[in-house]
Scaffold this active site. Structure first.
Site, PDB file in Angstrom:
ATOM      1  N   ASP A 185       0.858  -1.169   0.000  1.00  0.00           N
ATOM      2  CA  ASP A 185       0.000   0.000   0.000  1.00  0.00           C
ATOM      3  C   ASP A 185       0.904   1.231   0.000  1.00  0.00           C
ATOM      4  OD1 ASP A 185      -2.354   1.722   0.562  1.00  0.00           O
ATOM      5  OD2 ASP A 185      -1.438   1.886   2.538  1.00  0.00           O
ATOM      6  N   ASP A 221      -0.149   5.071   0.707  1.00  0.00           N
ATOM      7  CA  ASP A 221      -0.382   6.142   1.673  1.00  0.00           C
ATOM      8  C   ASP A 221      -0.173   5.673   3.105  1.00  0.00           C
ATOM      9  OD1 ASP A 221      -1.073   7.585  -0.546  1.00  0.00           O
ATOM     10  OD2 ASP A 221      -3.232   7.523  -0.182  1.00  0.00           O
TER      11      ASP A 221
END
Length: 312
Positions: free
Chosen positions: A65, A67
């Protein structure tokens, strides 16, 4: 209590649009990786945990991922700052943009209605612009706002997979063009991101499927793994958000990085490995490469945030 409904995350299974978004992201990621060409495998990191990742395991890969896992803050927020600087939208919209960043910090959830609003806003801003124009601007914005916000600890984890000869992919709701730039700058294999429709190199203002978020991320990883001949039980995934539990649950080696409260609780209950670079706390589980501890930063950062609706 009904008034507090916006604070309650809404779970939903994968839909046909999630599957479409995932497959589109996987196809875009593979195309960009093939276009970039094979990269030399970097020299092995010193003091790396030898047990995992397994060197030479060609059926294993890692999915990160973006962010608050790889980068402090949200990529779309930093991208929005860069677009504002280049007069893509007005100050009043930037103010609303900043407020939404604060809202995500406070609420700690990614509400579907806000995600829908974010999608519509981002699409209205890029509609009619050329893909090549946004890619060029994205390169500049990375240097201005993103390069100094990469978590060294997570970067070391990704490097450990690269050193083992494995492919490493970003998986994010951010536009695939932005995600691809970040992946290339970090020396990763490629990126799975939200795919905006374009015709003859110009954005139409529509998406292919839906934003690559929640279940759609899992579908993208599943589609890419099938196309690449990967064994998901031998793969790893890394995220900070409980929204990515579907993706983390797909692989044999899930990691919670800078986890939100719900993911931390979920991960501990299932004996997943954890690491928090916001405070420098040691991993709750043994097995994360020692090199990942180098350069861990202090201070918390925000959850995902997006550009909001353009006022006409």
């Amino acid at each position: 209590m009904a008034a507090l409904g916006w604070l309650t995350p809404r779970r939903r299974p994968a839909t046909a649009r999630s599957v479409l978004a995932g497959e589109a992201a996987a196809e875009a990621a593979r195309k960009s990786a093939l276009a970039a060409g094979p990269e030399d495998v970097p020299a092995a990191l010193e003091d790396r945990e030898p047990a995992f990742p397994v060197a030479g395991d060609e059926r294993a890969a890692a999915f990160f991922d973006l962010d608050n896992t790889v980068m402090q803050g949200a990529a779309i927020f930093h991208f929005g700052r860069g677009l504002y600087k280049r007069k893509f939208f007005q100050r009043r919209e930037l103010t609303r943009f900043a407020w939404q960043q604060a809202w995500f910090r406070l609420a700690g959830v990614e509400d579907p209605e806000h995600m829908q609003d974010a999608r519509d806003s981002a699409l209205s801003i890029v509609k009619g612009h050329r893909v090549s124009e946004l890619m060029s601007i994205g390169e500049e914005i990375y240097d201005e706002y993103m390069a100094d916000r990469i978590w060294p600890g997570t970067r070391a984890l990704a490097q450990a997979h690269l050193d083992a000869g494995q492919k490493v992919w970003l998986v994010t709701a951010a536009p695939v063009e932005t995600a691809t730039i970040i992946a290339r700058r970090l020396g990763l294999t490629g990126a799975l991101g939200t795919v905006a429709e374009s015709v003859d190199g110009v954005y139409t203002g529509r998406l292919v499927g839906e934003p690559l978020h929640g279940p759609a991320k899992a579908e993208a990883v599943r589609a890419l793994a099938s196309a690449e001949g990967l064994d998901l039980e031998r793969c790893a995934a890394y995220s900070d958000s409980h929204n990515d539990i579907p993706m983390l649950s797909l692989v044999g080696h899930p990691y919670a990085i800078n986890p939100d409260t719900k993911l931390r609780k979920y991960a501990r209950a299932r004996d997943w490995r954890l690491r928090d670079y916001r405070t420098g706390r040691k991993a709750a589980k043994v097995g994360i490469p020692a090199a990942a501890g180098v350069g861990a930063l202090a201070g918390g950062t925000a959850a995902a945030v997006a550009i909001h609706r353009r006022r006409r």
